[in-house]
Design a protein around this motif. Structure first.
Motif, PDB file in Angstrom:
ATOM      1  N   HIS A   1     -13.706 -11.929  -2.463  1.00 11.97           N
ATOM      2  CA  HIS A   1     -14.026 -10.746  -3.250  1.00 11.97           C
ATOM      3  C   HIS A   1     -13.001  -9.646  -2.975  1.00 11.97           C
ATOM      4  CE1 HIS A   1     -17.902 -12.631  -4.077  1.00 11.97           C
ATOM      5  NE2 HIS A   1     -17.959 -12.908  -2.792  1.00 11.97           N
ATOM      6  N   PRO A   2     -12.784  -8.755  -3.919  1.00  7.21           N
ATOM      7  CA  PRO A   2     -11.869  -7.629  -3.684  1.00  7.21           C
ATOM      8  C   PRO A   2     -12.381  -6.742  -2.554  1.00  7.21           C
ATOM      9  CG  PRO A   2     -12.399  -7.855  -6.022  1.00  7.21           C
ATOM     10  CD  PRO A   2     -13.337  -8.749  -5.280  1.00  7.21           C
ATOM     11  N   PRO A   3     -11.486  -6.060  -1.845  1.00  6.97           N
ATOM     12  CA  PRO A   3     -11.924  -5.190  -0.744  1.00  6.97           C
ATOM     13  C   PRO A   3     -12.716  -3.997  -1.256  1.00  6.97           C
ATOM     14  CG  PRO A   3      -9.588  -4.874  -1.192  1.00  6.97           C
ATOM     15  CD  PRO A   3     -10.021  -6.037  -2.025  1.00  6.97           C
ATOM     16  N   LEU A   4     -13.687  -3.558  -0.440  1.00  7.43           N
ATOM     17  CA  LEU A   4     -14.495  -2.387  -0.752  1.00  7.43           C
ATOM     18  C   LEU A   4     -14.036  -1.154  -0.001  1.00  7.43           C
ATOM     19  CD1 LEU A   4     -18.053  -3.995  -0.648  1.00  7.43           C
ATOM     20  CD2 LEU A   4     -16.731  -3.362  -2.678  1.00  7.43           C
ATOM     21  N   VAL A   5     -13.247  -1.335   1.052  1.00  5.76           N
ATOM     22  CA  VAL A   5     -12.810  -0.202   1.865  1.00  5.76           C
ATOM     23  C   VAL A   5     -11.431  -0.507   2.445  1.00  5.76           C
ATOM     24  CG1 VAL A   5     -13.915  -1.060   3.986  1.00  5.76           C
ATOM     25  CG2 VAL A   5     -13.496   1.401   3.716  1.00  5.76           C
ATOM     26  N   ALA A   6     -10.587   0.518   2.544  1.00  6.05           N
ATOM     27  CA  ALA A   6      -9.259   0.401   3.132  1.00  6.05           C
ATOM     28  C   ALA A   6      -9.297   0.914   4.568  1.00  6.05           C
ATOM     29  CB  ALA A   6      -8.250   1.208   2.316  1.00  6.05           C
ATOM     30  N   ILE A   7      -8.738   0.143   5.489  1.00  4.23           N
ATOM     31  CA  ILE A   7      -8.610   0.576   6.880  1.00  4.23           C
ATOM     32  C   ILE A   7      -7.232   1.204   7.023  1.00  4.23           C
ATOM     33  CG2 ILE A   7      -8.786  -0.060   9.300  1.00  4.23           C
ATOM     34  CD1 ILE A   7     -11.331  -0.579   7.683  1.00  4.23           C
ATOM     35  N   VAL A   8      -7.191   2.507   7.280  1.00  7.92           N
ATOM     36  CA  VAL A   8      -5.942   3.264   7.364  1.00  7.92           C
ATOM     37  C   VAL A   8      -5.680   3.637   8.815  1.00  7.92           C
ATOM     38  CG1 VAL A   8      -4.746   5.381   6.687  1.00  7.92           C
ATOM     39  CG2 VAL A   8      -6.142   4.151   5.014  1.00  7.92           C
ATOM     40  N   GLY A   9      -4.559   3.202   9.362  1.00  2.80           N
ATOM     41  CA  GLY A   9      -4.218   3.514  10.747  1.00  2.80           C
ATOM     42  C   GLY A   9      -3.686   4.924  10.884  1.00  2.80           C
ATOM     43  N   ALA A  10      -4.229   5.661  11.836  1.00  3.58           N
ATOM     44  CA  ALA A  10      -3.723   7.007  12.107  1.00  3.58           C
ATOM     45  C   ALA A  10      -2.370   6.962  12.799  1.00  3.58           C
ATOM     46  CB  ALA A  10      -4.725   7.787  12.961  1.00  3.58           C
ATOM     47  N   HIS A  11      -2.014   5.802  13.376  1.00  3.31           N
ATOM     48  CA  HIS A  11      -0.770   5.637  14.133  1.00  3.31           C
ATOM     49  C   HIS A  11      -0.498   4.151  14.256  1.00  3.31           C
ATOM     50  CE1 HIS A  11      -3.194   4.398  17.618  1.00  3.31           C
ATOM     51  NE2 HIS A  11      -4.036   5.345  17.202  1.00  3.31           N
ATOM     52  N   GLY A  12       0.661   3.771  14.730  1.00  3.87           N
ATOM     53  CA  GLY A  12       0.957   2.368  14.983  1.00  3.87           C
ATOM     54  C   GLY A  12       0.075   1.807  16.083  1.00  3.87           C
ATOM     55  N   GLY A  13      -0.354   0.559  15.939  1.00  4.72           N
ATOM     56  CA  GLY A  13      -1.195  -0.061  16.948  1.00  4.72           C
ATOM     57  C   GLY A  13      -2.631   0.417  16.953  1.00  4.72           C
ATOM     58  N   ALA A  14      -3.108   0.888  15.814  1.00  2.00           N
ATOM     59  CA  ALA A  14      -4.465   1.437  15.737  1.00  2.00           C
ATOM     60  C   ALA A  14      -5.535   0.366  15.578  1.00  2.00           C
ATOM     61  CB  ALA A  14      -4.558   2.429  14.578  1.00  2.00           C
ATOM     62  N   GLY A  15      -5.140  -0.903  15.421  1.00  2.00           N
ATOM     63  CA  GLY A  15      -6.113  -1.983  15.297  1.00  2.00           C
ATOM     64  C   GLY A  15      -6.562  -2.252  13.876  1.00  2.00           C
ATOM     65  N   THR A  16      -5.778  -1.834  12.885  1.00  2.00           N
ATOM     66  CA  THR A  16      -6.204  -2.007  11.495  1.00  2.00           C
ATOM     67  C   THR A  16      -6.347  -3.477  11.112  1.00  2.00           C
ATOM     68  OG1 THR A  16      -3.894  -1.860  10.750  1.00  2.00           O
ATOM     69  CG2 THR A  16      -5.171   0.179  10.756  1.00  2.00           C
ATOM     70  N   SER A  17      -5.432  -4.321  11.578  1.00  2.00           N
ATOM     71  CA  SER A  17      -5.493  -5.731  11.194  1.00  2.00           C
ATOM     72  C   SER A  17      -6.712  -6.418  11.796  1.00  2.00           C
ATOM     73  CB  SER A  17      -4.206  -6.456  11.602  1.00  2.00           C
ATOM     74  OG  SER A  17      -3.991  -6.355  12.998  1.00  2.00           O
ATOM     75  N   THR A  18      -7.067  -6.067  13.027  1.00  2.00           N
ATOM     76  CA  THR A  18      -8.244  -6.660  13.663  1.00  2.00           C
ATOM     77  C   THR A  18      -9.517  -6.228  12.953  1.00  2.00           C
ATOM     78  OG1 THR A  18      -7.166  -6.762  15.822  1.00  2.00           O
ATOM     79  CG2 THR A  18      -9.565  -6.831  15.804  1.00  2.00           C
ATOM     80  N   VAL A  19      -9.640  -4.939  12.686  1.00  2.00           N
ATOM     81  CA  VAL A  19     -10.835  -4.425  12.014  1.00  2.00           C
ATOM     82  C   VAL A  19     -10.956  -5.020  10.613  1.00  2.00           C
ATOM     83  CG1 VAL A  19     -11.953  -2.356  11.123  1.00  2.00           C
ATOM     84  CG2 VAL A  19     -10.881  -2.302  13.367  1.00  2.00           C
ATOM     85  N   ALA A  20      -9.843  -5.085   9.886  1.00  2.00           N
ATOM     86  CA  ALA A  20      -9.874  -5.631   8.533  1.00  2.00           C
ATOM     87  C   ALA A  20     -10.207  -7.121   8.554  1.00  2.00           C
ATOM     88  CB  ALA A  20      -8.547  -5.390   7.833  1.00  2.00           C
ATOM     89  N   ARG A  21      -9.793  -7.832   9.594  1.00  2.00           N
ATOM     90  CA  ARG A  21     -10.149  -9.250   9.729  1.00  2.00           C
ATOM     91  C   ARG A  21     -11.635  -9.398  10.006  1.00  2.00           C
ATOM     92  NH1 ARG A  21      -9.455 -14.775   8.874  1.00  2.00           N
ATOM     93  NH2 ARG A  21     -10.650 -15.838  10.497  1.00  2.00           N
ATOM     94  N   TRP A  22     -12.166  -8.579  10.921  1.00  2.00           N
ATOM     95  CA  TRP A  22     -13.572  -8.668  11.290  1.00  2.00           C
ATOM     96  C   TRP A  22     -14.492  -8.389  10.110  1.00  2.00           C
ATOM     97  CZ3 TRP A  22     -13.475  -5.851  16.639  1.00  2.00           C
ATOM     98  CH2 TRP A  22     -13.650  -6.806  17.668  1.00  2.00           C
ATOM     99  N   TRP A  23     -14.173  -7.358   9.346  1.00  2.00           N
ATOM    100  CA  TRP A  23     -15.050  -6.927   8.252  1.00  2.00           C
ATOM    101  C   TRP A  23     -14.492  -7.449   6.934  1.00  2.00           C
ATOM    102  CZ3 TRP A  23     -15.056  -1.198  10.221  1.00  2.00           C
ATOM    103  CH2 TRP A  23     -15.904  -1.103  11.328  1.00  2.00           C
ATOM    104  N   ALA A  24     -15.129  -8.468   6.373  1.00  2.00           N
ATOM    105  CA  ALA A  24     -14.637  -9.078   5.137  1.00  2.00           C
ATOM    106  C   ALA A  24     -14.468  -8.077   3.991  1.00  2.00           C
ATOM    107  CB  ALA A  24     -15.567 -10.216   4.703  1.00  2.00           C
ATOM    108  N   PRO A  25     -15.317  -7.064   3.852  1.00  2.00           N
ATOM    109  CA  PRO A  25     -15.137  -6.119   2.742  1.00  2.00           C
ATOM    110  C   PRO A  25     -13.959  -5.163   2.925  1.00  2.00           C
ATOM    111  CG  PRO A  25     -17.437  -6.165   3.481  1.00  2.00           C
ATOM    112  CD  PRO A  25     -16.616  -6.856   4.531  1.00  2.00           C
ATOM    113  N   ALA A  26     -13.193  -5.297   4.020  1.00  2.00           N
ATOM    114  CA  ALA A  26     -12.132  -4.337   4.327  1.00  2.00           C
ATOM    115  C   ALA A  26     -10.751  -4.929   4.088  1.00  2.00           C
ATOM    116  CB  ALA A  26     -12.245  -3.879   5.784  1.00  2.00           C
TER     117      ALA A  26
END
Length: 218
Positions: free
Chosen positions: A44-69
């Motif tokens: 399904h298309p994403p429902l929310v964007a995970i935006v990193g405030a800085h490099g290494g903020a964990g965006t890829s991990t959070v987006a992997r964990w939460w399918a809607p992201a």
């Protein structure tokens, strides 16, 4: 490597938690704008964007964990083709919190692309153990600038696994068994935070000009 808890908003009372831009000092750095639509990596298309405030903020991990992201890197989602609802991600350390506050003030000041709406912040631990007092004090600054903060603690399991091996939370998932371990299911606290995120997205999607909340169901 992480465990999730949520903090209630401290002082923002209006429904859409937007401060008067005239009262916001936004003299810090500015995030880039992503003009391309966000990718659809699951069913399904994403429902929310995970935006990193800085490099290494964990965006890829959070987006992997939460399918809607979807992982939006360090850029605001500027395309109206896909979601412009945002969770800002940062490390739970003083530089990470300062960068997070800059992103939040940037949004409050109206410097993010039209249509961007922040539904919350996710903070990931910079190390195991107790949080130093200066970090706790500055975390309160971030809490004053957003609707809700999900705090992700330290889980050693993530050190041992590739990103593609992590389990994924989807809105239809039953609560994971108490003794489940990666990669069989997301941790129970990640599941709870994902469920809270779905609730926040449901409320946000009821706003004027938004998709209906029935569209969050897979």
């Amino acid at each position: 490597m992480y465990a999730l808890t949520a903090h209630e908003p401290r002082s923002l009372a209006n429904e859409h938690h937007r401060l008067d831009p005239a009262t916001v000092n936004n003299s810090g750095s500015r995030a880039g704008h992503r003009s391309d639509p966000l990718p659809t990596t699951g069913a399904h298309p994403p429902l929310v964007a995970i935006v990193g405030a800085h490099g290494g903020a964990g965006t890829s991990t959070v987006a992997r964990w939460w399918a809607p992201a979807a992982d939006c890197g360090q850029c605001w989602p500027g395309s109206t083709v896909t979601t412009q609802l945002v969770v800002v991600a940062a490390r739970l350390c003083l530089p990470g919190l300062i960068a997070c506050a800059e992103r939040l003030r940037e949004w409050h000041a109206g410097a993010a692309p039209d249509g961007v709406d922040i539904v919350g912040v996710v903070l990931t631990a910079a190390r195991p153990g107790r949080i130093p007092a200066p970090v706790r004090r500055y975390r309160a600054v971030v809490e004053d600038l957003t609707e809700v903060v999900w705090e992700i603690g330290w889980h050693d399991e993530l050190v041992e696994r590739e990103l593609s091996e992590l389990a994924v939370f989807t809105p239809s998932d039953p609560e994971p068994p108490r003794r489940s371990r990666p990669p069989d299911a997301v941790p129970a606290d990640v599941y709870r935070a994902g469920s809270e995120l779905i609730g926040a997205l449901t409320r946000a999607l009821k706003g004027p000009g938004r998709k209906q909340d029935s569209e969050i169901n897979p």
